[in-house]
Design a protein around this motif. Sequence first.
Motif, mmCIF file in Angstrom:
data_model
loop_
_atom_site.group_PDB
_atom_site.id
_atom_site.type_symbol
_atom_site.label_atom_id
_atom_site.label_comp_id
_atom_site.label_asym_id
_atom_site.label_seq_id
_atom_site.Cartn_x
_atom_site.Cartn_y
_atom_site.Cartn_z
ATOM 1 N N ILE A 178 -19.056 43.207 -3.957
ATOM 2 C CA ILE A 178 -17.642 43.542 -4.152
ATOM 3 C C ILE A 178 -17.204 44.574 -3.118
ATOM 4 C CG2 ILE A 178 -16.001 44.660 -5.712
ATOM 5 C CD1 ILE A 178 -17.494 43.374 -8.038
ATOM 6 N N GLY A 179 -18.057 45.572 -2.869
ATOM 7 C CA GLY A 179 -17.730 46.581 -1.878
ATOM 8 C C GLY A 179 -17.579 46.001 -0.487
ATOM 9 N N MET B 96 -23.737 39.620 -12.306
ATOM 10 C CA MET B 96 -22.358 39.278 -11.978
ATOM 11 C C MET B 96 -21.624 38.746 -13.213
ATOM 12 S SD MET B 96 -20.002 39.245 -9.676
ATOM 13 C CE MET B 96 -20.728 39.263 -8.025
ATOM 14 N N THR B 97 -22.324 37.971 -14.023
ATOM 15 C CA THR B 97 -21.731 37.467 -15.265
ATOM 16 C C THR B 97 -21.403 38.605 -16.210
ATOM 17 O OG1 THR B 97 -22.968 35.392 -15.048
ATOM 18 C CG2 THR B 97 -22.068 35.923 -17.220
ATOM 19 N N LEU B 98 -22.342 39.539 -16.357
ATOM 20 C CA LEU B 98 -22.122 40.678 -17.249
ATOM 21 C C LEU B 98 -21.006 41.577 -16.717
ATOM 22 C CD1 LEU B 98 -25.833 41.629 -18.062
ATOM 23 C CD2 LEU B 98 -24.202 40.478 -19.573
ATOM 24 N N LEU B 99 -20.960 41.745 -15.399
ATOM 25 C CA LEU B 99 -19.917 42.583 -14.817
ATOM 26 C C LEU B 99 -18.544 41.986 -15.042
ATOM 27 C CD1 LEU B 99 -19.325 45.098 -13.088
ATOM 28 C CD2 LEU B 99 -19.576 43.674 -11.051
ATOM 29 N N LEU C 184 -14.701 46.403 -14.126
ATOM 30 C CA LEU C 184 -14.200 45.477 -13.116
ATOM 31 C C LEU C 184 -12.859 45.937 -12.567
ATOM 32 C CD1 LEU C 184 -15.200 42.852 -11.845
ATOM 33 C CD2 LEU C 184 -13.797 41.597 -13.478
ATOM 34 N N PHE C 185 -11.989 46.461 -13.443
ATOM 35 C CA PHE C 185 -10.686 46.954 -12.999
ATOM 36 C C PHE C 185 -10.858 48.131 -12.049
ATOM 37 C CE2 PHE C 185 -7.170 49.944 -13.424
ATOM 38 C CZ PHE C 185 -6.092 49.130 -13.123
ATOM 39 N N ALA C 186 -11.743 49.074 -12.434
ATOM 40 C CA ALA C 186 -11.970 50.243 -11.581
ATOM 41 C C ALA C 186 -12.560 49.844 -10.240
ATOM 42 C CB ALA C 186 -12.890 51.238 -12.281
ATOM 43 N N ALA C 187 -13.410 48.826 -10.250
ATOM 44 C CA ALA C 187 -14.068 48.414 -9.015
ATOM 45 C C ALA C 187 -13.134 47.646 -8.088
ATOM 46 C CB ALA C 187 -15.297 47.565 -9.338
ATOM 47 N N SER D 86 -10.239 56.003 5.080
ATOM 48 C CA SER D 86 -10.114 56.495 3.710
ATOM 49 C C SER D 86 -10.134 55.342 2.705
ATOM 50 C CB SER D 86 -8.823 57.301 3.560
ATOM 51 O OG SER D 86 -8.825 58.431 4.412
ATOM 52 N N ALA D 87 -9.486 54.244 3.068
ATOM 53 C CA ALA D 87 -9.478 53.075 2.189
ATOM 54 C C ALA D 87 -10.891 52.557 1.972
ATOM 55 C CB ALA D 87 -8.597 51.978 2.795
ATOM 56 N N LEU D 88 -11.677 52.482 3.037
ATOM 57 C CA LEU D 88 -13.060 52.028 2.903
ATOM 58 C C LEU D 88 -13.890 53.033 2.117
ATOM 59 C CD1 LEU D 88 -13.813 50.535 6.446
ATOM 60 C CD2 LEU D 88 -12.560 49.565 4.516
ATOM 61 N N GLY D 89 -13.602 54.317 2.288
ATOM 62 C CA GLY D 89 -14.305 55.334 1.518
ATOM 63 C C GLY D 89 -14.041 55.217 0.034
ATOM 64 N N PHE D 90 -12.786 54.965 -0.340
ATOM 65 C CA PHE D 90 -12.462 54.766 -1.759
ATOM 66 C C PHE D 90 -13.193 53.553 -2.313
ATOM 67 C CE2 PHE D 90 -8.670 57.498 -1.065
ATOM 68 C CZ PHE D 90 -8.848 58.324 -2.165
ATOM 69 N N SER D 91 -13.315 52.505 -1.519
ATOM 70 C CA SER D 91 -14.032 51.318 -1.974
ATOM 71 C C SER D 91 -15.492 51.645 -2.258
ATOM 72 C CB SER D 91 -13.929 50.211 -0.916
ATOM 73 O OG SER D 91 -14.624 49.055 -1.334
ATOM 74 N N LEU D 92 -16.123 52.412 -1.377
ATOM 75 C CA LEU D 92 -17.516 52.789 -1.594
ATOM 76 C C LEU D 92 -17.672 53.662 -2.836
ATOM 77 C CD1 LEU D 92 -18.541 53.613 2.091
ATOM 78 C CD2 LEU D 92 -19.189 51.600 0.767
ATOM 79 N N LEU D 93 -16.720 54.552 -3.053
ATOM 80 C CA LEU D 93 -16.822 55.462 -4.196
ATOM 81 C C LEU D 93 -16.619 54.754 -5.532
ATOM 82 C CD1 LEU D 93 -14.935 58.661 -2.953
ATOM 83 C CD2 LEU D 93 -17.393 58.376 -3.285
ATOM 84 N N PHE D 94 -15.609 53.886 -5.604
ATOM 85 C CA PHE D 94 -15.262 53.283 -6.884
ATOM 86 C C PHE D 94 -15.942 51.926 -7.105
ATOM 87 C CE2 PHE D 94 -11.900 56.384 -6.364
ATOM 88 C CZ PHE D 94 -11.769 56.889 -7.645
ATOM 89 N N ALA D 95 -15.914 51.056 -6.109
ATOM 90 C CA ALA D 95 -16.476 49.717 -6.284
ATOM 91 C C ALA D 95 -17.998 49.741 -6.319
ATOM 92 C CB ALA D 95 -15.999 48.789 -5.169
ATOM 93 N N VAL D 96 -18.599 50.688 -5.605
ATOM 94 C CA VAL D 96 -20.067 50.741 -5.553
ATOM 95 C C VAL D 96 -20.607 51.879 -6.412
ATOM 96 C CG1 VAL D 96 -22.083 50.945 -4.055
ATOM 97 C CG2 VAL D 96 -20.058 49.729 -3.246
ATOM 98 N N TYR D 97 -20.287 53.100 -6.047
ATOM 99 C CA TYR D 97 -20.917 54.244 -6.723
ATOM 100 C C TYR D 97 -20.551 54.355 -8.201
ATOM 101 C CZ TYR D 97 -21.844 59.084 -8.030
ATOM 102 O OH TYR D 97 -22.259 60.202 -8.690
#
Length: 274
Positions: A134-135, A36-39, A46-49, A83-94
Motif C-alpha cells: 500500500i505504501g 491482505m484479507t484481514l486488513l 484501512l481508512f488511516a492507511a 512531505s506527501a511521501l513521508g506521510f504515506s510512510l508514517l500512516f500507511a506503513v508505520y
Amino acid sequence: MSTTTTKTTKTTRTARTATATTTPAGRMRALARSEMTLLGRSKGTLFAALFVPAVIPFSMRQAADGMDLKGTGLDIGTVVLPSALGFSLLFAVYSALTAVYVARREELVLKRLRTGELRDPEILAGAALPSVLIGVVQCLVLSVGCAVLLDAGGPSAPHLVVLGVVAGLVMFAALAAVTGSFSRSTESAQVMAMPLLFVSMLGSGLFVPLEVMPDKLASVCELLPLSPVIELIRGGWAGNLSAGDALGAAATAVAWTALAVFAVRRWFRWEPRH
C-alpha cells in the motif's frame, strides 16, 4: 489415456504448488494474502492507511505558499511532494503495521504461526507485505499527482528518490514491530505510535523543511528516523544533494534500521502480555 494424463497433470500442479508454499517466498506470499484479507476487514486501519496520507499533504499547500524558500533551492513542489511521501510512510506503513502486529499477537495468530514451517523473519515480513505494498502504491500515485498538480517536474536524481523510499519502507516496517512490542493492546498501539508520528511530522521536514530551520535545530532534527528519508527524496527530486550528504543520509537510515532490527530481535513479543 486422456483421463490418466489429466490426473497426472493435476497431480503435478498440486505438487508444484505444495513445493512453492514450502519455500520462504511461497510461505510469505501465502501469509501476505491472508493478511491482505484481514486488513480489508479492518475499516479503521484501512481508512488511516489509504486516505489520511492522501489528504493531509494537500492541506500543506497554503503553508508552503507562505514559506520563504529563497536560497534553499526548493520550490512548492519539492516541499510538498517529499512531505506527501513521508506521510504515506508514517500512516500507511508505520502506524497501520503497528496495529497489525499487535492485533495478530493478541489474537494468538503469531503464536500459532510459529508452530508451523514459518520462521520468525518470514512471519514478520509476510505480515508487513500488504502495508508495504500500500505504501509503494501510494508513493507512486502521490509522486505523479504532485508532479503534475504542483508542477514539480521529474526527479533530478531518481536513484536517490528510490533509495529514500526503499529505506523508509524497510525502516518503518521494523520500527512498527518495535512499537508493537511495547503495546499491550490494539487500542494502545495507536497511542504508542503517536510520539514518533508527532516528532517526525514536526522535526523531519514534513511541515517545515530542514533547509528553513536554524542550523543548530536542523542539525539535531537530521538525526530523527524520517529525516534521512525526506532528505534523500527531497534532494533527489530537487537535484541539490551532494554525494557526501546523500551518503550521510543513507548511513543514518541504515543505522536506524539496524537499531530497529536489533530491538525487534531482543524485545518483540509473540504472545499477549499476562
